[in-house]
Design an enzyme around this catalytic site. Structure first.
Site, PDB file in Angstrom:
ATOM      1  N   CYS A 131      29.221  -4.138  25.961  1.00 16.24           N
ATOM      2  CA  CYS A 131      29.057  -2.793  26.512  1.00 16.24           C
ATOM      3  C   CYS A 131      30.112  -2.569  27.579  1.00 16.24           C
ATOM      4  O   CYS A 131      30.322  -3.431  28.433  1.00 16.24           O
ATOM      5  CB  CYS A 131      27.660  -2.630  27.102  1.00 16.24           C
ATOM      6  SG  CYS A 131      27.349  -0.994  27.789  1.00 16.24           S
ATOM      7  N   LEU A 132      30.748  -1.424  27.537  1.00 22.69           N
ATOM      8  CA  LEU A 132      31.761  -1.092  28.529  1.00 22.69           C
ATOM      9  C   LEU A 132      31.168  -0.959  29.928  1.00 22.69           C
ATOM     10  O   LEU A 132      31.898  -1.047  30.913  1.00 22.69           O
ATOM     11  CB  LEU A 132      32.484   0.194  28.123  1.00 22.69           C
ATOM     12  CG  LEU A 132      33.234   0.129  26.791  1.00 22.69           C
ATOM     13  CD1 LEU A 132      33.810   1.505  26.438  1.00 22.69           C
ATOM     14  CD2 LEU A 132      34.309  -0.934  26.807  1.00 22.69           C
ATOM     15  N   GLN A 155      27.992   6.915  30.936  1.00 23.15           N
ATOM     16  CA  GLN A 155      28.921   5.837  31.242  1.00 23.15           C
ATOM     17  C   GLN A 155      30.138   6.310  32.028  1.00 23.15           C
ATOM     18  O   GLN A 155      30.794   5.502  32.687  1.00 23.15           O
ATOM     19  CB  GLN A 155      29.381   5.142  29.954  1.00 23.15           C
ATOM     20  CG  GLN A 155      28.274   4.366  29.269  1.00 23.15           C
ATOM     21  CD  GLN A 155      28.786   3.661  28.050  1.00 23.15           C
ATOM     22  OE1 GLN A 155      28.814   4.231  26.971  1.00 23.15           O
ATOM     23  NE2 GLN A 155      29.212   2.413  28.230  1.00 23.15           N
ATOM     24  N   GLY A 166      32.302   3.221  21.123  1.00 24.44           N
ATOM     25  CA  GLY A 166      31.416   4.312  21.496  1.00 24.44           C
ATOM     26  C   GLY A 166      31.413   4.460  23.006  1.00 24.44           C
ATOM     27  O   GLY A 166      31.755   3.523  23.739  1.00 24.44           O
ATOM     28  N   HIS A 216      21.980   4.723  25.821  1.00 24.26           N
ATOM     29  CA  HIS A 216      22.575   5.175  27.084  1.00 24.26           C
ATOM     30  C   HIS A 216      22.027   6.543  27.497  1.00 24.26           C
ATOM     31  O   HIS A 216      21.853   6.813  28.688  1.00 24.26           O
ATOM     32  CB  HIS A 216      24.101   5.261  26.970  1.00 24.26           C
ATOM     33  CG  HIS A 216      24.788   3.948  27.121  1.00 24.26           C
ATOM     34  ND1 HIS A 216      24.715   3.184  28.268  1.00 24.26           N
ATOM     35  CD2 HIS A 216      25.575   3.251  26.259  1.00 24.26           C
ATOM     36  CE1 HIS A 216      25.433   2.087  28.120  1.00 24.26           C
ATOM     37  NE2 HIS A 216      25.960   2.104  26.899  1.00 24.26           N
ATOM     38  N   HIS A 271      23.102   1.955  20.123  1.00 26.01           N
ATOM     39  CA  HIS A 271      23.606   1.555  21.433  1.00 26.01           C
ATOM     40  C   HIS A 271      23.915   2.786  22.302  1.00 26.01           C
ATOM     41  O   HIS A 271      23.484   2.872  23.457  1.00 26.01           O
ATOM     42  CB  HIS A 271      24.867   0.702  21.243  1.00 26.01           C
ATOM     43  CG  HIS A 271      25.455   0.172  22.497  1.00 26.01           C
ATOM     44  ND1 HIS A 271      25.383  -1.150  22.856  1.00 26.01           N
ATOM     45  CD2 HIS A 271      26.144   0.790  23.499  1.00 26.01           C
ATOM     46  CE1 HIS A 271      25.993  -1.332  24.016  1.00 26.01           C
ATOM     47  NE2 HIS A 271      26.465  -0.158  24.422  1.00 26.01           N
ATOM     48  N   GLU A 272      24.652   3.732  21.728  1.00 32.82           N
ATOM     49  CA  GLU A 272      25.028   4.923  22.496  1.00 32.82           C
ATOM     50  C   GLU A 272      23.815   5.810  22.791  1.00 32.82           C
ATOM     51  O   GLU A 272      23.697   6.369  23.887  1.00 32.82           O
ATOM     52  CB  GLU A 272      26.121   5.713  21.778  1.00 32.82           C
ATOM     53  CG  GLU A 272      27.421   4.949  21.580  1.00 32.82           C
ATOM     54  CD  GLU A 272      27.939   4.260  22.833  1.00 32.82           C
ATOM     55  OE1 GLU A 272      27.809   4.817  23.951  1.00 32.82           O
ATOM     56  OE2 GLU A 272      28.484   3.151  22.706  1.00 32.82           O
TER      57      GLU A 272
END
Length: 188
Positions: A99-100, A51, A46, A145, A141-142
């Site tokens: 997480c990226l 991000q 995702g 953000h 999670h997304e």
């Protein structure tokens, strides 16, 4: 399309609520295509607009379950409804996330077991997905953000202290850090 730099914890766009998408146009379509390329190159499951430095309420996702069912799409101006989390601590073996935007680390986090995602696709059509397990976790999670939260903002105290130490040691927590999949040597 292009692989975009991914912002790292501390960048203001990651810690601020994103704005609604006003119009689905060619710029948004290009952004979404670039986000898919970036997510796939990372690799991730995702990726949210903030991000990649874009403070808009949009995220992409791509994940294949144990039965080889692929879930891949874009969520524009999403709404997310989740089941309550349980009070027990997260299981480090089964409930750890990465997480990226906090690359190279994984920490356990309790999430709701089920989620209902309502969003708009690139054709302007509203849709709804009932998710459970990892897909529900990905959506939560997304969605976080888009509200200016990273998963490390939600982890239990012992792990939060470790995450804070890692952030300090790497010099994160301030604006200006990013990494580009396929270019920078970062282990997501």
């Amino acid at each position: 399309m292009a692989v975009l730099p991914i912002r790292i914890s501390g960048d203001p766009v990651l810690h601020s609520p994103a704005s609604p998408v006003a119009e689905i146009d060619d710029d948004l379509r290009t952004l979404v295509a670039d986000m898919f390329d970036t997510m796939d190159a990372a690799p991730g499951v995702g990726l949210a607009g903030p991000q990649v430095g874009v403070g808009l309420r949009v995220f992409v996702y791509g994940w294949t379950d144990d039965d080889d069912v692929e879930y891949r799409g874009v969520a524009i101006n999403p709404e997310l409804f989740i089941t309550p989390t349980r009070p027990e601590p997260a299981d480090p073996d089964d409930e750890s996330e990465g997480c990226l935007s906090f690359p190279g680390e994984r920490f356990p986090l309790v999430r709701g077991d089920k989620a209902l995602l309502r969003a708009t696709d690139l054709d302007g059509q509203r849709y709804e997905i009932e998710a459970s397990g990892w897909l529900a976790r990905i959506f939560q999670h997304e969605f976080d953000h888009l509200d200016g939260l990273l998963y490390v903002d939600r982890i239990d105290r012992p792990y939060a202290k470790v995450a804070e130490k890692i952030e300090r040691k790497r010099g994160w927590g301030v604006p200006g850090f990013s990494w580009t999949p396929g270019v920078d040597d970062v282990e997501p």
